[in-house]
Design a protein around this motif. Sequence first.
Motif, PDB file in Angstrom:
ATOM      1  N   LEU A   1      31.658 112.374 -48.703  1.00 25.08           N
ATOM      2  CA  LEU A   1      31.577 111.466 -47.378  1.00 25.08           C
ATOM      3  C   LEU A   1      30.476 110.524 -47.230  1.00 25.08           C
ATOM      4  N   PHE A   2      31.067 109.304 -47.023  1.00 23.34           N
ATOM      5  CA  PHE A   2      30.216 108.084 -47.151  1.00 23.34           C
ATOM      6  C   PHE A   2      30.672 107.094 -46.231  1.00 23.34           C
ATOM      7  N   ALA A   3      30.101 106.023 -46.114  1.00 20.69           N
ATOM      8  CA  ALA A   3      30.228 104.785 -45.163  1.00 20.69           C
ATOM      9  C   ALA A   3      29.613 103.510 -45.935  1.00 20.69           C
ATOM     10  N   ILE A   4      30.573 102.764 -46.298  1.00 23.54           N
ATOM     11  CA  ILE A   4      30.102 101.314 -46.981  1.00 23.54           C
ATOM     12  C   ILE A   4      30.799 100.083 -46.158  1.00 23.54           C
ATOM     13  N   ASN A   5      29.991  99.259 -46.003  1.00 25.27           N
ATOM     14  CA  ASN A   5      30.219  98.115 -45.565  1.00 25.27           C
ATOM     15  C   ASN A   5      29.740  96.971 -46.273  1.00 25.27           C
ATOM     16  N   PHE A   6      30.372  95.629 -46.164  1.00 30.82           N
ATOM     17  CA  PHE A   6      30.034  94.619 -46.988  1.00 30.82           C
ATOM     18  C   PHE A   6      30.505  93.258 -46.273  1.00 30.82           C
ATOM     19  N   ASP A   7      29.611  92.172 -46.844  1.00 30.23           N
ATOM     20  CA  ASP A   7      29.845  90.797 -46.075  1.00 30.23           C
ATOM     21  C   ASP A   7      29.620  89.809 -47.069  1.00 30.23           C
ATOM     22  N   GLY A   8      30.536  88.654 -47.209  1.00 30.41           N
ATOM     23  CA  GLY A   8      30.297  87.734 -48.191  1.00 30.41           C
ATOM     24  C   GLY A   8      30.056  86.321 -47.736  1.00 30.41           C
ATOM     25  N   HIS A   9      29.126  85.730 -47.934  1.00 28.97           N
ATOM     26  CA  HIS A   9      29.008  84.280 -47.402  1.00 28.97           C
ATOM     27  C   HIS A   9      28.765  83.133 -48.461  1.00 28.97           C
ATOM     28  N   PRO A  10      29.453  82.186 -48.101  1.00 26.15           N
ATOM     29  CA  PRO A  10      29.294  81.009 -49.378  1.00 26.15           C
ATOM     30  C   PRO A  10      27.760  80.411 -49.230  1.00 26.15           C
ATOM     31  N   ILE A  11      27.362  79.915 -50.337  1.00 28.14           N
ATOM     32  CA  ILE A  11      26.398  79.098 -50.381  1.00 28.14           C
ATOM     33  C   ILE A  11      26.255  77.768 -50.038  1.00 28.14           C
ATOM     34  N   VAL A  12      25.766  77.062 -49.020  1.00 31.85           N
ATOM     35  CA  VAL A  12      25.888  75.609 -48.607  1.00 31.85           C
ATOM     36  C   VAL A  12      24.231  75.102 -48.736  1.00 31.85           C
TER      37      VAL A  12
ATOM     38  N   VAL B   1      26.923  84.785 -52.128  1.00 33.88           N
ATOM     39  CA  VAL B   1      26.059  85.984 -51.910  1.00 33.88           C
ATOM     40  C   VAL B   1      26.943  87.045 -51.174  1.00 33.88           C
ATOM     41  N   ILE B   2      26.951  88.296 -51.619  1.00 32.80           N
ATOM     42  CA  ILE B   2      27.307  89.217 -50.980  1.00 32.80           C
ATOM     43  C   ILE B   2      26.423  90.405 -50.695  1.00 32.80           C
ATOM     44  N   TYR B   3      26.274  90.741 -49.357  1.00 34.20           N
ATOM     45  CA  TYR B   3      25.402  91.817 -49.118  1.00 34.20           C
ATOM     46  C   TYR B   3      26.327  93.118 -48.851  1.00 34.20           C
ATOM     47  N   ALA B   4      25.849  94.053 -49.272  1.00 33.89           N
ATOM     48  CA  ALA B   4      26.534  95.550 -49.232  1.00 33.89           C
ATOM     49  C   ALA B   4      25.626  96.785 -49.143  1.00 33.89           C
ATOM     50  N   LYS B   5      26.151  97.693 -48.474  1.00 32.70           N
ATOM     51  CA  LYS B   5      25.379  98.769 -48.063  1.00 32.70           C
ATOM     52  C   LYS B   5      26.095 100.157 -48.342  1.00 32.70           C
TER      53      LYS B   5
ATOM     54  N   MET C   1      32.746  84.637 -45.530  1.00 26.86           N
ATOM     55  CA  MET C   1      34.087  84.446 -46.236  1.00 26.86           C
ATOM     56  C   MET C   1      34.806  85.711 -46.035  1.00 26.86           C
ATOM     57  N   PHE C   2      34.480  87.007 -46.071  1.00 25.13           N
ATOM     58  CA  PHE C   2      35.113  88.157 -46.187  1.00 25.13           C
ATOM     59  C   PHE C   2      34.290  89.212 -45.466  1.00 25.13           C
ATOM     60  N   LYS C   3      34.885  90.274 -45.074  1.00 21.94           N
ATOM     61  CA  LYS C   3      33.900  91.408 -44.900  1.00 21.94           C
ATOM     62  C   LYS C   3      35.056  92.678 -44.777  1.00 21.94           C
ATOM     63  N   GLY C   4      34.146  93.701 -44.960  1.00 23.83           N
ATOM     64  CA  GLY C   4      35.265  95.023 -44.875  1.00 23.83           C
ATOM     65  C   GLY C   4      34.485  96.049 -44.855  1.00 23.83           C
ATOM     66  N   THR C   5      35.180  97.335 -44.707  1.00 27.09           N
ATOM     67  CA  THR C   5      34.600  98.648 -45.142  1.00 27.09           C
ATOM     68  C   THR C   5      35.169  99.670 -45.539  1.00 27.09           C
ATOM     69  N   LEU C   6      34.750 100.389 -46.184  1.00 30.47           N
ATOM     70  CA  LEU C   6      35.133 101.859 -46.718  1.00 30.47           C
ATOM     71  C   LEU C   6      34.564 103.127 -46.516  1.00 30.47           C
ATOM     72  N   ARG C   7      35.332 103.916 -46.000  1.00 26.98           N
ATOM     73  CA  ARG C   7      34.615 105.143 -45.563  1.00 26.98           C
ATOM     74  C   ARG C   7      35.491 106.533 -45.603  1.00 26.98           C
ATOM     75  N   THR C   8      35.002 107.762 -45.666  1.00 22.31           N
ATOM     76  CA  THR C   8      35.713 108.614 -45.437  1.00 22.31           C
ATOM     77  C   THR C   8      35.540 109.631 -44.229  1.00 22.31           C
ATOM     78  N   GLU C   9      36.577 110.237 -43.678  1.00 21.30           N
ATOM     79  CA  GLU C   9      36.538 110.967 -42.591  1.00 21.30           C
ATOM     80  C   GLU C   9      37.025 112.389 -42.926  1.00 21.30           C
ATOM     81  N   LEU C  10      36.287 113.361 -42.238  1.00 28.38           N
ATOM     82  CA  LEU C  10      36.735 114.824 -42.196  1.00 28.38           C
ATOM     83  C   LEU C  10      38.043 115.000 -41.139  1.00 28.38           C
ATOM     84  N   THR C  11      39.221 115.161 -41.485  1.00 28.24           N
ATOM     85  CA  THR C  11      40.341 115.510 -40.391  1.00 28.24           C
ATOM     86  C   THR C  11      40.919 116.566 -40.640  1.00 28.24           C
ATOM     87  N   GLY C  12      40.818 117.459 -39.844  1.00 27.96           N
ATOM     88  CA  GLY C  12      41.618 118.923 -39.759  1.00 27.96           C
ATOM     89  C   GLY C  12      41.405 119.585 -41.271  1.00 27.96           C
ATOM     90  N   GLY C  13      40.037 119.565 -41.556  1.00 32.01           N
ATOM     91  CA  GLY C  13      39.815 120.217 -42.989  1.00 32.01           C
ATOM     92  C   GLY C  13      40.048 119.553 -44.069  1.00 32.01           C
TER      93      GLY C  13
END
Length: 799
Positions: A207-218, A188-192, A227-239
Motif C-alpha cells: 500500500l503506497f501513494a506516489i506523486n511526481f511533478d516535472g518542471h523545465p529549467i529556465v 527537474v523532477i520532484y517526487a515523493k 511539463m508533466f505530473k502524475g500519481t501512482l497508488r494502491t487501494e484496498l477494494t473488496g479485499g
Amino acid sequence: MKKAIGSVVMSLALAGFLSSCGGGGGSAGSPGPSGGGGLATPLTVAEKVSVVDAQVGGGSSSPARGAVRAPSFPADSDYLTDKTNVYVEEQSVQSFNSVNEILCMVAQTRYEAMLNAGPYKAQIDRNQCKGKGDASVGAQQSVNQSSGANMPDYATWTVDVTRTDNTAPQVVKVWAHEPASEHEPEKVIYAKAVITEGVRASNPYGLFAINFDGHPIVDGAAASQSMFKGTLRTELTGGKVLLKFFQNQNFDGNTSTEAAALDRNADGSSGGGTLRSVQPSPSGPQTRTFDIAYNSANFHRVGNGKDICLSRTQFDESAWRYGVYDETGTRVVRQSNFPVRLSRGGTNYFGSIGYYGSWFPNGISPNDGETVYKQTYGSGGGSETAYQVLVAGGKLKKHTRALLALGNIVNIPLDMNEFDPASGTGTQTRILWDGAQFLKTATMNQTSMTWQNLDPAVAIDMNNLRYPELNFWSQALGGSVQIKLQDCVHNDNATPFNPSDDTFACAADNATQVVSYAEVTVTPSDTVPATLQCFENCPDAANLGGANPFLMSSGYQPVPPASATPAATYTFDSATMLLKSGGTDVVASSLDGGFQWGLMSGPLFENTAENQNLLKCEWDNNTCAWQARSNLPSYYTWETGPNSWNRFMALHSGSTFLSFEPPLSLGYIHLAAGKYLNARFNLEYGGFGDLNGIPGKCVNLETGLDADCSQGGPGSPIRWVPEFTIPDGSTATDSGNATYYIKALEKEQRMRKDLDACGALAVTSYASQLPGASDWVDPNVGTEPSVTGAPAVIGGVLQ
C-alpha cells in the motif's frame, strides 16, 4: 512527441509498486550505512513491474536452455544473494514501459542501502535502462566510424530515504535532474513516495501513494509551470488491491495522458483492468483503450480493433541483464570511472571521468590541463585528491589477433558492406555460415535502419568473389572478422589486378580459419612503435572535415610488399597522446555528416620486413594492403571526432596516471541445444548487469513468432530481443584463462498466441475507476538538500 523522462518519475512512483517480483541488488533488512536505521528495515521494491505474474516452467529461452550444473558457492556469496527479476512483457500494458524504465533508475539509487543515511547524490546511468525492444537495434555504424553506444548517460539525483521504525511508513523523496536532450529541455523532477505496507502474501503490491511533478529549467531555475505530473497508488477494494496510475504531459503545445486501473487476486492467478492513452497526432488526439482479463491459463486483450488471446503457460523468455562472478561467487566490479569535482567560475560541478570519457551536468567538459578532484565517499562527506586532466583529440587503439575456425561460429550473424563498383554504392548485408555454406539472410533498410529478412536466404556464389577472403563486422565476435578462404583461384590473370572486374573462386568448410581482433585503448604507459605506416583508409590531416577525409590510396599495388609505398606514415606522441602526420595533429573537431559518430583509420603498423611481407597477395608476390586486417599479429587504429567518446581522457598527478579498466572481454561457448550449439561468442562485460555480444532477432508480441525487424515502428507489436539466454552458471574465460560464472539478473517472458482462443474468459471495463488529474497531490518535497560531497552511488554501485 517523445515521452518525457518525467515519466521517469512516474516510475519512481513505481518505486513504491511492491510487486511479487524481488527487487535487485540489496537485502531487505539491512540498515543504512550510517547505522541510523537500526530500528527500521527498508522496504525494497521491484526493478520491473508486470500486470501479469511471470510463470515458472513451460517456457523457452529460445533456443531451449541447456543443463548447466550450478556452481558450489557459499550461501552468502553475491552469486546466490543477487536476485533475478522476472517479468511479463505484453503490448497492452506498454504504458508501464516508462514506469519500468524509471524503476530501473530507482534501483540504481540503492535506496535500500541508504535508509536513514541522510540526503545523498546518485548518478543514474540512463543507458542501462532504455533501448530495450527497439527494432532497429540491429543497425550498426560503418567500419570507419566509432559508436558511443557504451558511453554512460548520467543524470544526477538527490535522494533522501527515511523510516523512523518498523511501524512507520517509508518515505522516499527525490529531486531528479535531467539534462536537456534533442527533444526536451533540461528539467527537474520532484517526487515523493509514501509506503505504508510492504509486500505480503495477501497483498502482492503493498500500500503506497506516489506523486511526481516535472518542471523545465529556465534561466537556471525551475519554471513554475509543470511539463508533466502524475500519481501512482494502491487501494484496498473488496479485499483486493486495486492499482491506479495517471500521468499528464503538456509540452510544446502537445498534451498526452495515460491512465490505468488494474486489479488481481492476491495469488496473481486472475485479474483484469483497463488501460487508456491519449496521444497527439497531426489529425488530432488519438485514443487507445485496452480492456484485459486473465486467469491461470490465458490472457485476453480487447482493444485497438483487435481481440487477442495469449497463453499463460506457453511463453518465450529473454534475459536483458547479467551478472558476472569470479570463482568464489563474488561479483566482478570494473573500475571504469571515478567521481570527480570540477570547479569553474566559482561553481562546483560533480561528474565522472572514465574509460569512455567524461560526464558532467549541463554538458560541460574538462579542458586539457585543468584540475579536478577525485572523490572518495565516506562519513563527513569523504575526501578528495587533486589530479590534472589530460585530454587528447583522439585515441589510439591496439588490435590483437585471435584465431578460430568456421565451425566455431556456425549461425553467428556476420555483417558485410557489399560495394558495387559500377554504381559506387554499398549495401549492408547480414550473412551466416550454416556449417556448409555462407547465406545472405538480411539486408539493411536504409530508411528505417532495421534488418529486412531475405526469404529464402541467398547462398553466396563462392566462384564469383571479389577477394580471396571475406571481411565482416560481428557484435558477437567483438568487432572485425576475416574469413581466410581456401584453395582460391584467380579467375582473371590480367595484370595489374583490377578489383572492379577480377574475381576469385574459393572453398570453405568448418576448418576454415577465422581471424578476429581484440581491441584496447592505448594508455600513456604503453609502448607504441616510433612510426606507423598506413596503406588504406589513412586520415588526411589537412582534410578531416571533408566528405572524404582519407588520403587517396590503392589496396592493391603490383609490386612486392618490400617495394610497396604506404599512403601515409604517422608518429604517435605519448606525451600528448596524439597521432601526428608530419608536424600536424590528426585531430578533427568537426566532421562531415557521414562521420558524425567519429572517424576510424585503417590499420596502422610498424614498418618492419616481417609486417611488410604479411601484405603479400595470396595469388602472387604483389601487395594486397587489406591483408593487414587478417595477417598482422597486431595493428593500431586511430579514432578522432567531435564526441567525448572519440577522445582520450586520463587523470594524472605528475607522471603517475590513474588506470581505468576497459570492459572485460570474455570467451563464452554456448552449450544449449539449438542453432548456436558449441558456437563461441566474445562477450564484453562493462560492469554489473552490462554484458554485450549476444545476437538479436525480432518477434511479434501478438503471435510470439519471429518477425521481420523492418516491420517495426510506433504502435507495432514487433520487438527486438536477444536471440538466446545464457543459462545460469555458465562459464566464460578471459584472455588469461581465468574462469567466470554468469547469472541472469533480469528476464522477460512473452506469452505465445493461444490458437484455441480464450473461451469463457471475458473482459470487464474498469473505465469508471480510471484515475484523473484530480487524483494528483503535490509531492511538496521542499527545498533540495545541499549535498556537497561525492555521489554515494554511481550507476547502481555504492562508492
